[in-house]
Scaffold this active site. Structure first.
Site, PDB file in Angstrom:
ATOM      1  CB  ALA A  50      -0.809   0.079   1.141  1.00  0.00           C
TER       2      ALA A  50
ATOM      3  N   GLY B 172       0.416  -5.087   0.697  1.00  0.00           N
ATOM      4  CA  GLY B 172      -0.665  -5.181  -0.049  1.00  0.00           C
ATOM      5  C   GLY B 172      -0.627  -5.990  -1.341  1.00  0.00           C
TER       6      GLY B 172
ATOM      7  CD  GLU C  27      -2.276  -7.502   3.116  1.00  0.00           C
ATOM      8  OE1 GLU C  27      -1.994  -6.406   2.499  1.00  0.00           O
ATOM      9  OE2 GLU C  27      -2.732  -7.635   4.212  1.00  0.00           O
TER      10      GLU C  27
ATOM     11  CD  GLU D  21       1.784  -5.252   5.692  1.00  0.00           C
ATOM     12  OE1 GLU D  21       2.487  -6.402   6.093  1.00  0.00           O
ATOM     13  OE2 GLU D  21       1.027  -5.506   4.789  1.00  0.00           O
TER      14      GLU D  21
HETATM   15  N1  CO8 Z   1       4.477   3.149  -0.649  1.00  0.00           N
HETATM   16  C1  CO8 Z   1       4.768   4.478  -1.307  1.00  0.00           C
HETATM   17  N2  CO8 Z   1       6.045   4.294  -2.386  1.00  0.00           N
HETATM   18  C2  CO8 Z   1       6.697   3.271  -2.601  1.00  0.00           C
HETATM   19  C3  CO8 Z   1       6.317   2.175  -1.811  1.00  0.00           C
HETATM   20  C4  CO8 Z   1       5.271   1.909  -1.158  1.00  0.00           C
HETATM   21  N3  CO8 Z   1       4.803   0.841  -0.473  1.00  0.00           N
HETATM   22  N4  CO8 Z   1       7.451   1.336  -2.249  1.00  0.00           N
HETATM   23  C5  CO8 Z   1       8.214   1.927  -3.033  1.00  0.00           C
HETATM   24  N5  CO8 Z   1       8.001   3.158  -3.069  1.00  0.00           N
HETATM   25  C6  CO8 Z   1       8.695   4.348  -3.832  1.00  0.00           C
HETATM   26  C7  CO8 Z   1       9.863   4.743  -3.283  1.00  0.00           C
HETATM   27  O1  CO8 Z   1       9.602   5.733  -2.245  1.00  0.00           O
HETATM   28  C8  CO8 Z   1      10.626   5.201  -4.423  1.00  0.00           C
HETATM   29  O2  CO8 Z   1      10.124   6.468  -4.233  1.00  0.00           O
HETATM   30  P1  CO8 Z   1      11.000   7.751  -4.963  1.00  0.00           P
HETATM   31  O3  CO8 Z   1      11.724   7.450  -6.068  1.00  0.00           O
HETATM   32  O4  CO8 Z   1       9.986   8.886  -5.189  1.00  0.00           O
HETATM   33  O5  CO8 Z   1      11.812   8.156  -3.594  1.00  0.00           O
HETATM   34  C9  CO8 Z   1      10.306   4.435  -5.464  1.00  0.00           C
HETATM   35  O6  CO8 Z   1       9.065   3.605  -5.026  1.00  0.00           O
HETATM   36  C10 CO8 Z   1      11.129   3.396  -5.667  1.00  0.00           C
HETATM   37  O7  CO8 Z   1      11.556   2.656  -4.367  1.00  0.00           O
HETATM   38  P2  CO8 Z   1      13.043   2.388  -3.533  1.00  0.00           P
HETATM   39  O8  CO8 Z   1      13.703   3.711  -4.113  1.00  0.00           O
HETATM   40  O9  CO8 Z   1      12.769   2.334  -2.229  1.00  0.00           O
HETATM   41  O10 CO8 Z   1      13.596   1.251  -4.445  1.00  0.00           O
HETATM   42  P3  CO8 Z   1      14.406  -0.001  -3.877  1.00  0.00           P
HETATM   43  O11 CO8 Z   1      14.855  -0.730  -4.931  1.00  0.00           O
HETATM   44  O12 CO8 Z   1      15.740   0.835  -3.016  1.00  0.00           O
HETATM   45  O13 CO8 Z   1      13.623  -0.761  -2.809  1.00  0.00           O
HETATM   46  C11 CO8 Z   1      11.882  -1.859  -1.904  1.00  0.00           C
HETATM   47  C12 CO8 Z   1      12.701  -1.559  -3.300  1.00  0.00           C
HETATM   48  C13 CO8 Z   1      12.605  -2.815  -1.078  1.00  0.00           C
HETATM   49  C14 CO8 Z   1      10.520  -2.303  -2.117  1.00  0.00           C
HETATM   50  C15 CO8 Z   1      11.332  -0.382  -1.022  1.00  0.00           C
HETATM   51  O14 CO8 Z   1      10.803   0.361  -1.926  1.00  0.00           O
HETATM   52  C16 CO8 Z   1      10.466  -0.658   0.018  1.00  0.00           C
HETATM   53  O15 CO8 Z   1      10.616  -1.312   1.039  1.00  0.00           O
HETATM   54  N6  CO8 Z   1       9.295  -0.213  -0.066  1.00  0.00           N
HETATM   55  C17 CO8 Z   1       8.071  -0.477   0.800  1.00  0.00           C
HETATM   56  C18 CO8 Z   1       7.694  -1.937   0.986  1.00  0.00           C
HETATM   57  C19 CO8 Z   1       6.507  -2.124   2.282  1.00  0.00           C
HETATM   58  O16 CO8 Z   1       6.900  -1.707   3.374  1.00  0.00           O
HETATM   59  N7  CO8 Z   1       5.308  -2.501   1.959  1.00  0.00           N
HETATM   60  C20 CO8 Z   1       4.409  -2.457   2.669  1.00  0.00           C
HETATM   61  C21 CO8 Z   1       3.733  -1.255   2.788  1.00  0.00           C
HETATM   62  S1  CO8 Z   1       2.318  -1.638   4.042  1.00  0.00           S
HETATM   63  C22 CO8 Z   1       1.018  -2.369   3.187  1.00  0.00           C
HETATM   64  O17 CO8 Z   1       1.037  -2.793   2.249  1.00  0.00           O
HETATM   65  C23 CO8 Z   1      -0.267  -2.602   4.214  1.00  0.00           C
HETATM   66  C24 CO8 Z   1      -1.495  -2.917   3.409  1.00  0.00           C
HETATM   67  C25 CO8 Z   1      -2.539  -2.860   4.087  1.00  0.00           C
HETATM   68  C26 CO8 Z   1      -3.061  -1.308   4.447  1.00  0.00           C
HETATM   69  C27 CO8 Z   1      -4.077  -1.282   5.322  1.00  0.00           C
HETATM   70  C28 CO8 Z   1      -4.409   0.334   5.747  1.00  0.00           C
HETATM   71  C29 CO8 Z   1      -5.344   0.748   6.759  1.00  0.00           C
END
Ligand code: CO8
Length: 257
Positions: free
Chosen positions: A63, A108, A111, A131
């Protein structure tokens, strides 16, 4: 649609690509709304839905953390409900839903996969429920469907560590059915779709419904549903055609009735 691409490479298949590669296809409210709209527009001629992400890096990296960061509890509840409604809709579709996992499938993203019938992954794909590392629990079915799909112990490991696992480990966990090189991913999914499309449309649809019921209810209720379903087929054209074609040593021509 601004955030997803919806196309039909052939009339029986709908292909949905989540198209925010710069944010690794993270799910915000607009994406969830567009996905819901695309699923609501399906018709019965379309028998297979393929879901994938744009680019070669991510299926869905979760998400959208930027959008969620400032949620108050009622916004969080509404967002979680949207995700749950979408996943329940996906799961209940009469079409077979295949996740074509071309990269990160986190939070997400994982999921969404759990609400699909099954998933095929590229070798570079990574899976996880991170998460807890963000100080929250999963919100789109990670604590529910993950347990059912991969079993208690494996699900709990993923839920508590938040670790990413490789595509090979995801296959060993039962989270994906097959792992192929990224360049072969789409062809592999298409070849599975081809095999499904050769079968009786009604039969595949009811096999999915029976599997859904079996996954959610007790054995005797599910067995009773299967018996009634089997009997009902003997009032259909597809049953007559399928069995006649076998006996006449030819390919069946399905009407889906
Ligand atoms: N949300 C928003 N932006 C994201 C996300 C995300 N989940 N994942 C990546 N991005 C963005 C980064 O911020 C980055 O943006 P920018 O270039 O503007 O800085 C761009 O995508 C590229 O990402 P990275 O530079 O971080 O790329 P890397 O190759 O270094 O890393 C990863 C890749 C490991 C995937 C890393 O991006 C990461 O850890 N992402 C987050 C993963 C995460 O924690 N996902 C779980 C999110 S929580 C969730 O899904 C809960 C669902 C249920 C919600 C219910 C709500 C009430």
């Amino acid at each position: 649609m601004q955030n997803i691409i919806v196309e039909s490479p052939r009339p029986e298949i709908l292909r949905i690509t989540i198209n925010l590669p710069n944010a690794l296809n993270a799910l915000n409210r607009a994406v969830l709304n567009e996905l819901r709209t695309a699923l609501e527009a399906l018709d019965t001629k379309q028998r297979i839905v393929v879901i994938t992400g744009a680019g070669e890096k991510a299926f869905v990296a979760g998400a959208d953390i930027a959008e969620m960061a400032s949620f108050n509890p009622s916004e969080a509840a509404a967002f979680s409900r949207m995700g749950h409604e979408l996943c329940s809709k996906l799961e209940a579709l009469e079409q077979v839903v295949i996740a074509e996992v071309n990269g990160y499938a986190l939070g997400g993203g994982c999921e969404i996969i759990l609400a699909c019938d099954f998933a095929i992954a590229a070798e570079n794909a990574k899976f996880g429920q991170p998460e807890v590392a963000l100080g929250v629990t999963p919100g789109f079915g990670g604590t529910t469907r993950l347990l059912r799909r991969v079993g208690q112990a494996r699900a709990r490991q993923l839920l508590y560590t938040g670790e990413q696992i490789s595509a090979a480990d995801a296959k060993a966990f039962g989270l994906v059915n097959d792992v192929v090189p990224q360049t072969e991913l789409r062809a592999r999914v298409e070849s599975i779709a081809e095999k499904i499309l050769k079968n009786g449309p009604l039969a595949v649809r009811l096999a999915k419904r029976a599997a859904n019921i079996a996954a959610e209810t007790d054995l005797s209720t599910a067995n009773a549903f299967e018996q009634h379903t089997f009997a009902l087929f003997f009032s259909t054209e597809d049953q007559k055609e399928g069995m006649r074609a076998f006996l006449e040593k030819r390919k069946p021509t399905w009407t889906g009735r």
